[in-house]
Design a protein around this motif. Structure first.
Motif, mmCIF file in Angstrom:
data_model
loop_
_atom_site.group_PDB
_atom_site.id
_atom_site.type_symbol
_atom_site.label_atom_id
_atom_site.label_comp_id
_atom_site.label_asym_id
_atom_site.label_seq_id
_atom_site.Cartn_x
_atom_site.Cartn_y
_atom_site.Cartn_z
ATOM 1 N N LYS A 88 -12.453 -1.046 -1.839
ATOM 2 C CA LYS A 88 -12.332 0.409 -1.695
ATOM 3 C C LYS A 88 -13.615 1.158 -2.066
ATOM 4 O O LYS A 88 -13.825 2.282 -1.637
ATOM 5 C CB LYS A 88 -11.168 0.916 -2.545
ATOM 6 N N GLU A 89 -14.454 0.541 -2.883
ATOM 7 C CA GLU A 89 -15.678 1.233 -3.305
ATOM 8 C C GLU A 89 -16.675 1.408 -2.152
ATOM 9 O O GLU A 89 -17.583 2.223 -2.243
ATOM 10 C CB GLU A 89 -16.319 0.505 -4.494
ATOM 11 N N TRP A 90 -16.498 0.617 -1.081
ATOM 12 C CA TRP A 90 -17.391 0.790 0.073
ATOM 13 C C TRP A 90 -17.259 2.201 0.644
ATOM 14 O O TRP A 90 -18.258 2.832 0.995
ATOM 15 C CB TRP A 90 -17.102 -0.257 1.154
ATOM 16 N N GLN A 91 -16.031 2.714 0.697
ATOM 17 C CA GLN A 91 -15.826 4.070 1.231
ATOM 18 C C GLN A 91 -16.501 5.113 0.341
ATOM 19 O O GLN A 91 -17.111 6.067 0.830
ATOM 20 C CB GLN A 91 -14.321 4.368 1.337
ATOM 21 N N LEU A 92 -16.416 4.918 -0.957
ATOM 22 C CA LEU A 92 -17.105 5.821 -1.889
ATOM 23 C C LEU A 92 -18.621 5.744 -1.669
ATOM 24 O O LEU A 92 -19.321 6.752 -1.726
ATOM 25 C CB LEU A 92 -16.772 5.459 -3.337
ATOM 26 N N PHE A 93 -19.108 4.531 -1.418
ATOM 27 C CA PHE A 93 -20.537 4.340 -1.158
ATOM 28 C C PHE A 93 -20.945 5.046 0.132
ATOM 29 O O PHE A 93 -21.981 5.720 0.186
ATOM 30 C CB PHE A 93 -20.863 2.846 -1.094
ATOM 31 N N GLU A 94 -20.128 4.906 1.178
ATOM 32 C CA GLU A 94 -20.409 5.609 2.450
ATOM 33 C C GLU A 94 -20.531 7.117 2.214
ATOM 34 O O GLU A 94 -21.446 7.758 2.734
ATOM 35 C CB GLU A 94 -19.287 5.339 3.456
#
Length: 213
Positions: A88-94
Motif C-alpha cells: 500500500k505504501e507504493w500509492q503513498l509514494f506515487e
C-alpha cells in the motif's frame, strides 16, 4: 523544530549534511538520500508485528521536511528506496512524487525489486551507478581510484562512551578519504556499528544536530 546542519567541502564542492540523513550538493542543487526502505512498516504489519500505522506516514513527513529545507532541483535515492515488493505504501509514494517538484532518480539497491517500469511511469530514472563530475554514486560502498564515492547500504553508526558507563550508539555520516557512507533515512531500518580509523571523519546525528566527533 529546528535542525542544525553541518557544511563540508569535498573535491572543491560544497555539501550540507542534514540530521534527517540527507546530503545536499549545493553547486548541483542535488539532494542525496539513502536507504529509506519504504514499505518496511507495511511488510512488518503484514506479518503480525505491532508497528503503529502512523509510522507508515512518518517517512513521507520526514522526506517533505528534508525537501523543503533545500528545495533541490534533483533528488537521488542511493538505493533501497523500497524494502519489499509492492504494497500500500507504493500509492503513498506515487502521491509524494506527484507533489514533489524535483526530478527524481534512483541508484538501485539490493532491496529494489519493484519492476523498473513502475518507477519509469512516475518519471523516475533508474541507474546501477552514476558518475557526476568527480563523484561516484552507488548503493554499495565502492572504492574508485579517482572518484569520490557517495553510498549507503551499511546504515552506519558508531559507539560513543559517555559519563560513567553510558554507551551511545548513534547513526552517522561516515567519511573516509574517498568515500562517504550515508546514514539510513528510514525509520525502523536499524544500524550497523563501524569502528572508525584515525583518518576517518565521523559526523553523528544526535538531537536534530549533525556533530563532528
Amino acid at each position: 523544530m529546528s535542525y542544525m546542519t553541518q557544511n563540508i567541502k569535498i573535491q572543491d564542492q560544497e555539501f550540507i549534511l542534514h540530521p534527517l540523513g540527507g546530503v545536499f550538493w549545493i553547486e548541483k542543487s542535488l539532494l542525496l538520500i539513502s536507504d529509506v526502505h519504504l514499505g518496511k512498516v507495511g511488510h512488518f504489519r503484514k506479518f503480525g508485528a505491532a508497528v503503529p500505522r502512523k509510522a507508515v506516514h512518518q517517512n513521507f513527513l520526514l522526506l517533505d521536511k528534508l525537501v523543503s529545507a533545500f528545495e533541490p532541483f534533483q533528488i537521488c535515492f542511493l538505493g533501497d528506496l523500497f524494502h519489499s515488493s509492492l504494497n500500500k505504501e507504493w500509492q503513498l509514494f506515487e502521491n509524494w512524487v506527484a507533489k514533489t517538484p524535483a526530478k527524481i532518480v534512483l541508484v538501485a539497491g539490493n532491496h529494489d525489486i519493484i519492476a523498473p517500469e513502475k518507477f519509469e511511469a512516475l518519471g523516475i530514472e533508474i541507474f546501477e551507478e552514476l558518475v557526476l563530475e568527480e563523484f561516484f554514486l552507488t548503493h554499495h560502498p565502492t572504492e574508485h581510484e579517482t572518484l569520490f564515492n557517495f553510498c549507503g547500504h551499511i546504515h552506519p553508526a558508531i559507539k560513543l562512551s559517555g559519563l560513567g558507563r553510558q554507551r551511545l550508539r548513534l547513526p552517522c555520516f561516515f567519511k573516509s578519504k574517498n568515500q562517504m557512507i550515508l546514514p539510513a533515512f528510514g525509520t525502523f531500518t536499524g544500524t550497523h556499528t563501524l569502528a572508525p580509523k584515525k583518518e576517518d571523519e565521523i559526523f553523528v546525528i544526535v538531537e536534530n544536530k549533525v556533530i563532528k566527533v
